[in-house]
Enzyme design. Structure first.
Site, PDB file in Angstrom:
ATOM      1  N   HIS A  88       0.824  -1.217   0.000  1.00 21.04           N
ATOM      2  CA  HIS A  88       0.000   0.000   0.000  1.00 21.04           C
ATOM      3  C   HIS A  88       0.860   1.271   0.000  1.00 21.04           C
ATOM      4  CE1 HIS A  88      -3.877  -2.111   0.857  1.00 21.04           C
ATOM      5  NE2 HIS A  88      -3.074  -2.976   1.441  1.00 21.04           N
ATOM      6  N   ASN A 161     -10.366  -2.908   2.418  1.00 22.52           N
ATOM      7  CA  ASN A 161     -10.059  -2.888   0.989  1.00 22.52           C
ATOM      8  C   ASN A 161     -11.342  -2.673   0.188  1.00 22.52           C
ATOM      9  OD1 ASN A 161      -7.300  -3.375   1.254  1.00 22.52           O
ATOM     10  ND2 ASN A 161      -7.469  -5.572   0.908  1.00 22.52           N
TER      11      ASN A 161
HETATM   12 FE1  HDE Z   1      -2.466  -4.892   5.448  1.00 22.93          FE
HETATM   13  N1  HDE Z   1      -0.654  -4.060   5.931  1.00 22.93           N
HETATM   14  N2  HDE Z   1      -1.781  -6.700   6.051  1.00 22.93           N
HETATM   15  N3  HDE Z   1      -4.201  -5.772   4.861  1.00 22.93           N
HETATM   16  N4  HDE Z   1      -3.154  -3.120   4.845  1.00 22.93           N
HETATM   17  C1  HDE Z   1      -0.327  -2.761   5.782  1.00 22.93           C
HETATM   18  O1  HDE Z   1       0.742  -1.463   7.422  1.00 22.93           O
HETATM   19  C2  HDE Z   1      -0.666  -6.914   6.776  1.00 22.93           C
HETATM   20  C3  HDE Z   1      -4.529  -7.100   4.988  1.00 22.93           C
HETATM   21  C4  HDE Z   1      -4.416  -2.833   4.414  1.00 22.93           C
HETATM   22  O2  HDE Z   1      -3.274   3.436   3.938  1.00 22.93           O
HETATM   23  C5  HDE Z   1       0.989  -2.423   6.418  1.00 22.93           C
HETATM   24  O3  HDE Z   1       0.962   0.754   7.782  1.00 22.93           O
HETATM   25  C6  HDE Z   1      -0.581  -8.300   7.171  1.00 22.93           C
HETATM   26  C7  HDE Z   1      -5.934  -7.292   4.799  1.00 22.93           C
HETATM   27  C8  HDE Z   1      -4.509  -1.442   4.054  1.00 22.93           C
HETATM   28  O4  HDE Z   1      -1.670   3.259   5.414  1.00 22.93           O
HETATM   29  C9  HDE Z   1       1.433  -3.751   7.046  1.00 22.93           C
HETATM   30  C10 HDE Z   1      -1.690  -8.907   6.628  1.00 22.93           C
HETATM   31  C11 HDE Z   1      -6.444  -6.040   4.528  1.00 22.93           C
HETATM   32  C12 HDE Z   1      -3.237  -0.906   4.299  1.00 22.93           C
HETATM   33  C13 HDE Z   1       0.297  -4.677   6.666  1.00 22.93           C
HETATM   34  C14 HDE Z   1      -2.437  -7.890   5.943  1.00 22.93           C
HETATM   35  C15 HDE Z   1      -5.349  -5.114   4.566  1.00 22.93           C
HETATM   36  C16 HDE Z   1      -2.420  -1.982   4.807  1.00 22.93           C
HETATM   37  C17 HDE Z   1       1.976  -1.740   5.521  1.00 22.93           C
HETATM   38  C18 HDE Z   1      -2.069 -10.371   6.715  1.00 22.93           C
HETATM   39  C19 HDE Z   1      -7.890  -5.664   4.213  1.00 22.93           C
HETATM   40  C20 HDE Z   1      -2.783   0.506   4.037  1.00 22.93           C
HETATM   41  C21 HDE Z   1       1.986  -0.279   5.934  1.00 22.93           C
HETATM   42  C22 HDE Z   1      -2.291 -10.812   8.044  1.00 22.93           C
HETATM   43  C23 HDE Z   1      -8.793  -5.933   5.316  1.00 22.93           C
HETATM   44  C24 HDE Z   1      -3.099   1.432   5.166  1.00 22.93           C
HETATM   45  C25 HDE Z   1       1.188  -0.229   7.107  1.00 22.93           C
HETATM   46  C26 HDE Z   1      -2.638   2.827   4.818  1.00 22.93           C
HETATM   47  C27 HDE Z   1      -1.105  -1.819   5.197  1.00 22.93           C
HETATM   48  C28 HDE Z   1       0.275  -5.962   7.078  1.00 22.93           C
HETATM   49  C29 HDE Z   1      -3.631  -8.188   5.222  1.00 22.93           C
HETATM   50  C30 HDE Z   1      -5.548  -3.724   4.303  1.00 22.93           C
HETATM   51  C31 HDE Z   1       2.783  -4.272   6.615  1.00 22.93           C
HETATM   52  C32 HDE Z   1       0.531  -8.928   7.979  1.00 22.93           C
HETATM   53  C33 HDE Z   1      -6.694  -8.608   4.895  1.00 22.93           C
HETATM   54  C34 HDE Z   1      -5.724  -0.712   3.510  1.00 22.93           C
HETATM   55  O5  HDE Z   1       1.527  -3.659   8.427  1.00 22.93           O
END
Ligand code: HDE
Length: 699
Positions: A88, A161
């Site tokens: 993202h 999302n």
């Molecule tokens: Fe994320 N995800 N994600 N994700 N995600 C990040 O956090 C992560 C997942 C989502 O505009 C990171 O600050 C893991 C699902 C959005 O700043 C990080 C897993 C969904 C955003 C991270 C998931 C998301 C992130 C990277 C599996 C939808 C952007 C930067 C367990 C429900 C937020 C940050 C923004 C961002 C980890 C799966 C949505 C690395 C480990 C499912 C919208 O922490």
């Protein structure tokens, strides 16, 4: 109009805008601060006399190390970037507010969901997932839809999302998923693209990802505008009321402007013509006071309902069809202010699914559980330490007090000698609060430690089939074409054939179409499913199109002018389009503008070379005989028309017989002459309809 205003802003009150870098005898440059103006200073507050020249030994001599002013400025510049988000990275944000329609007290004590008089401030960040910070907006990808609610009881982050399911069921697979989609590590490409071997290799070995694959290969992954897409919290969460009773909940955002997506051919061309298309669209709409709005819809259900489903509500690769648990619309969110500073707000905003308020709680979804760890951890490396919550965009707007102290980038002056609890030395200091504090909902937990998935997570094909069968015919066609594009870029045959094997389990027709498009008929690998798929009751709510009334609200019509056009017709068009809530962009061969039939010059908003019709929702072309001749000879004008036709958009024209003849454009649904009686109205109605799929040439 707006362009004229902005151009005026850039003009100086007097004299030339060029800066004379030679010093005058007195040492001033022409941009010296007047007595009333703020002097430019160093970070220590020292006013700077010369911001044009570094300190040198002699006019043509070497720069001196003594120049602390240049060293401070350049050191700061050298450190301007922070690590981009690992996923993202590319995003755009906006401020706004959320307002509940009524009270949800029956289900939750969360204050922001209970008082319709309160406007809870929000900051929203939309993003793509795979691409780097500077990648194009129109990548085929999931869009992040993250909302920070600054509630009176603390911040709640709904980090969702634009697609209601996810690729994987367990957080332990997330690094593998992301490594597979990111540029391949030896070669560093492709950028912001899933169409390559490593992604499809991983996916084809992960049957649980099939449902998500249906969604990301659908038009949902190439939205027309961030303002025109749905949002989902994905996981099952909990609502908890005053009595401590808990219900399950799924969060949904519904755009007021309706859903809209582009075609893949448009996406590719938009990325070339304007790679900031989504970012700019959001910014410009808010800037113009055309505030995007979403309704918050909740699917609320209890344990007994959850137990009846054939799938597990803790499995993030499954939806709960709205036909089974309808959405309750509980409030609206309006985005009404652009950030003042992209870095300070959009880049530094830190979302964490673990940020919640009393009245909300998590579920045991193993993907969500992993996320509760990941986001806090990621902020530590991205924002440099544990005090990122003090940055203005991250700080709660309600008071917060605790006994955490110090740490890198500590911004608050923490007073007093007491930094522990219990204490008797600071009776006024912060204390636990049984009634206002957060309580984890009491839920039974049992079992022995185990690394395994529940049997209830093992049906990987029924819901992908449900999705494919429920969407409209054009959406199905686009999905098959997307799979053909993506798999067509996969070099390893075994991966392509493995994917065809999965598609056969989802839908035979889809599998056969893709196999035939790839020239791999009869070659699909045989895949044995963990559980045989079943046919579920179709869910029309999964469709992208036809869910909302036809509208031109928030859309943009491209109006291409050729010399000698009819000004009256132009005015009529503009008035009728604008009265439907859409914008008109005037396009002409030259940015300075075009002349009408009376020789009067009209300014243009965009030059034809920089304004292909893919940037618009509908197009109209007006010209006189000279203009028709010029446009007919111009390949950009030809492409403007043929692309609009190819992309099934409404097209209106007048005075361009040669151009329409040359491009083979004839009377087809949604394509019409404007000059006849009711011509303009018919065009505007067609534009409201959106696309005329019956014209689609790519089957
Ligand atoms: Fe994320 N995800 N994600 N994700 N995600 C990040 O956090 C992560 C997942 C989502 O505009 C990171 O600050 C893991 C699902 C959005 O700043 C990080 C897993 C969904 C955003 C991270 C998931 C998301 C992130 C990277 C599996 C939808 C952007 C930067 C367990 C429900 C937020 C940050 C923004 C961002 C980890 C799966 C949505 C690395 C480990 C499912 C919208 O922490």
């Amino acid at each position: 109009m707006k362009r004229e205003k902005d151009q005026k802003k850039g003009t100086q009150k007097s004299g030339s805008t060029a800066i004379d870098i030679r010093k005058t005898k007195g040492g001033e440059t022409h941009q010296q601060a007047a007595a009333s103006q703020t002097p430019i200073t160093t970070n220590q507050g020292l006013p700077i006399a010369d911001n044009q020249n570094s300190l040198k030994a002699g006019l043509r001599g070497p720069t001196l190390l003594e120049d602390f002013i240049v060293r401070e400025k350049i050191t700061h510049f050298d450190h301007e970037r922070i690590p981009e988000r690992i996923v993202h990275a590319r995003g755009e944000g906006a401020h706004g507010y959320f307002q509940a329609y009524g009270s949800l007290q029956k289900y939750t004590k969360a204050a922001f969901l209970n008082d319709p008089k309160v406007r809870t401030p929000v900051f929203v960040r939309f993003s793509t997932v795979a691409g780097e910070r500077g990648s194009g907006d129109l990548a085929r990808d999931v869009r992040g839809f993250a909302v920070k609610f600054y509630t009176s009881e603390g911040n709640f982050d709904l980090v969702g999302n634009n697609i209601p399911v996810f690729f994987i069921q367990d957080a332990i697979k997330f690094p593998d998923l992301i490594h597979s989609v990111k540029p391949e590590p030896d070669r560093g490409f492709p950028q912001a693209a899933s169409a390559h071997d490593t992604f499809w290799d991983f996916i084809s070995l992960m049957p649980e990802s099939m449902h998500m694959i249906m969604w990301v290969m659908s038009d949902r992954a190439i939205p027309r505008s961030l303002r025109m897409m749905e949002g989902f919290g994905i996981h099952t969460f909990r609502l908890v009321n005053d009595a401590g009773e808990s219900h399950f909940v799924k969060w949904h955002w519904r755009p007021k402007l309706g859903n809209s997506s582009v075609l893949w051919d448009e996406a590719v061309k938009i990325n070339g013509a304007d790679s900031d298309f989504h970012r700019k669209d959001l910014w410009e709409a808010i800037d113009a006071g055309d505030f995007p709005e979403w309704e918050l819809g909740l699917q609320i259900f209890d344990q007994a309902t959850a137990d009846k489903f054939e799938f597990d509500v803790l499995d993030a690769t499954k939806i709960i069809p709205e036909e089974l648990v309808p959405l309750q619309m509980v409030g609206k969110m309006i985005l009404d202010r652009n950030p003042d500073n992209f870095f300070a707000e959009t880049e530094q905003v830190a979302f964490c699914p673990s940020h919640l308020v009393p009245g909300l709680d998590f579920s045991e979804d193993p993907l969500l559980q992993g996320r509760l760890f990941s986001y806090l951890d990621t902020q530590l490396s991205r924002l440099g330490g544990p005090n990122f919550h003090q940055l203005p965009v991250n700080a709660p707007k309600c008071p917060f007090h605790n006994l955490q102290r110090d740490g890198i980038h500590q911004m608050s002056l923490q007073k007093g000698r007491v930094a522990y609890e219990p204490n008797s030395l600071d009776p006024e200091g912060p204390r636990e609060s049984m009634d206002r504090g957060f309580h984890t909902s009491a839920r039974p937990v049992e079992g022995t430690t185990v690394r395994a998935r529940s049997e209830s997570f093992s049906d990987h094909y029924s819901q992908p089939r449900l999705f494919y069968k429920s969407i409209t015919e054009p959406e199905q066609r686009h999905l098959a074409n997307a799979l053909t594009f993506e798999l067509g870029k996969v070099e390893t045959e075994a991966i392509r054939l493995r994917m065809l094997g999965h598609l056969q389990l989802i839908d035979r027709g889809l599998a056969d179409t893709v196999a035939s498009n790839l020239g791999a008929e009869g070659k699909a690998e045989k895949i044995a499913p963990a559980k045989q798929p079943v046919n579920l009751e179709l869910s029309p709510a999964l469709r992208l199109y036809g869910k909302t009334k036809p509208t031109l609200q928030g859309r943009k019509v491209g109006l291409l002018l050729g010399a000698g056009f009819d000004d009256k017709l132009k005015r009529d068009l503009v008035t009728q389009i604008e009265s439907e809530g859409a914008k008109v962009a005037v396009v002409a061969a030259k940015i300075q503008g075009e002349k009408d039939a009376d020789g009067k010059s009209h300014p243009a908003d965009m030059a034809l070379r920089a304004a292909p019709s893919v940037l618009f929702d509908a197009v109209a072309i007006l010209a006189g005989p000279d203009g028709d001749k010029n446009l007919t000879a111009d390949p950009n004008a030809q492409a403007f028309l043929t692309d609009a036709r190819r992309h099934c958009k409404a097209v209106g024209f007048s005075g361009v017989p040669a151009l329409t003849k040359k491009t083979g454009v004839t009377d087809e649904p949604g394509i019409a002459e404007l000059s006849g009686k009711g011509g303009v109205r018919a065009f505007v109605d067609s534009a409201k309809t959106g696309r005329f799929w019956e014209r689609e040439q790519e089957k």
